[in-house]
Scaffold this active site. Structure first.
Site, PDB file in Angstrom:
ATOM      1  N   HIS A 115       0.059   6.755  -7.859  1.00 28.11           N
ATOM      2  CA  HIS A 115      -0.672   6.877  -6.603  1.00 28.11           C
ATOM      3  C   HIS A 115      -0.542   5.605  -5.776  1.00 28.11           C
ATOM      4  O   HIS A 115      -0.276   4.515  -6.293  1.00 28.11           O
ATOM      5  CB  HIS A 115      -2.151   7.180  -6.862  1.00 28.11           C
ATOM      6  CG  HIS A 115      -2.980   5.982  -7.221  1.00 28.11           C
ATOM      7  ND1 HIS A 115      -3.597   5.191  -6.272  1.00 28.11           N
ATOM      8  CD2 HIS A 115      -3.295   5.450  -8.428  1.00 28.11           C
ATOM      9  CE1 HIS A 115      -4.259   4.210  -6.880  1.00 28.11           C
ATOM     10  NE2 HIS A 115      -4.094   4.350  -8.179  1.00 28.11           N
ATOM     11  N   CYS A 116      -0.715   5.767  -4.474  1.00 31.76           N
ATOM     12  CA  CYS A 116      -0.856   4.634  -3.568  1.00 31.76           C
ATOM     13  C   CYS A 116      -2.115   4.912  -2.761  1.00 31.76           C
ATOM     14  O   CYS A 116      -3.011   5.612  -3.238  1.00 31.76           O
ATOM     15  CB  CYS A 116       0.383   4.451  -2.689  1.00 31.76           C
ATOM     16  SG  CYS A 116       0.870   5.906  -1.724  1.00 31.76           S
ATOM     17  N   ASN A 117      -2.237   4.362  -1.583  1.00 39.20           N
ATOM     18  CA  ASN A 117      -3.438   4.588  -0.792  1.00 39.20           C
ATOM     19  C   ASN A 117      -3.529   6.040  -0.314  1.00 39.20           C
ATOM     20  O   ASN A 117      -4.455   6.768  -0.655  1.00 39.20           O
ATOM     21  CB  ASN A 117      -3.471   3.626   0.404  1.00 39.20           C
ATOM     22  CG  ASN A 117      -4.709   3.801   1.257  1.00 39.20           C
ATOM     23  OD1 ASN A 117      -5.716   4.314   0.803  1.00 39.20           O
ATOM     24  ND2 ASN A 117      -4.626   3.377   2.511  1.00 39.20           N
TER      25      ASN A 117
END
Length: 222
Positions: A115-117
């Site tokens: 995941h990222c933002n």
């Protein structure tokens, strides 16, 4: 990997479920051992455990570190990569350690959430590269495979340029050339809402809102 053309086409095509706006705030299964999503997907311990997640690859711009961070270090094994979401960022040198982290988890029977933002540009770029190598796909088919499961992805142009000319692409294309030519599988996921998935301005607003919401939540807990 001993997969037929029909099986490969079905794999790239994906589940074919309709896409709704709220799904961008959840994670999606890309492979049985690999999930992709936004920051929100990493914040629910109950959800992570229900999905069988054991490892979390947290990809963030350094300035997002206050929000995009390991949240349950006693529950999951983490790797954190600081990656700038810019066209100048070199992904190729960072990818091998990400791939090793995911593969090590899979060898032990684990499942990794990447995941990222926003789950739109940074983390999808790594997952596209991973899928391309894992199934020896062209970059187009790898992109379609990921997008057919998480419709809202949109890696920046610099990332896509690197993916197209990377050593991984060359190796995949060499492998593909030994297979019979097949009809290109295109993204067929339908949007339930004709919203702003490709609107860069709204995408940036979503990212900022995620961080603001997270900062407010942390302030209330402190």
């Amino acid at each position: 990997m001993g997969i037929s053309e029909d099986q490969l086409r079905e794999l790239i095509q994906g589940p074919g479920e309709e896409w709704s706006y709220d799904m961008r705030r959840r994670c999606q299964e890309i492979l049985p051992h690999l999930f992709l999503g936004p920051l929100q997907a990493s914040k629910s311990l109950e959800t992570l455990q229900s999905l069988g997640i054991t490892h979390i690859l947290c990809i963030r711009d350094a300035k997002e570190a206050f929000a995009v961070r390991p949240r349950f270090p006693d529950q999951f094994q983490y790797m954190t990569l600081n990656v700038e979401d810019s066209e100048e960022q070199n992904l190729i040198r960072l990818f091998p350690q990400a791939r090793e982290f995911i593969d090590n988890a899979a060898r032990g029977g684990g499942r990794t959430l990447v995941h990222c933002n926003g789950g739109i540009s940074l983390s999808p770029a790594f997952v596209v590269m991973y899928v391309m190598q894992h199934h020896m796909l062209s970059w187009e088919d790898a992109l379609h495979m990921v997008q057919n499961r998480r419709y809202c992805i949109s890696p920046n142009g610099g990332f896509m340029t690197q993916i197209k000319v990377s050593p991984f692409t060359i190796a995949s294309e060499t492998h593909i050339s030994s297979r019979s030519r097949r009809q290109r599988v295109v993204s067929t996921r339908r949007k339930r809402e004709t919203d702003d998935d490709e609107d860069l301005g709204v995408r940036d607003q979503d990212r900022k809102r995620i961080l603001v919401e997270d900062e407010d939540e942390d302030a209330m807990q402190s």
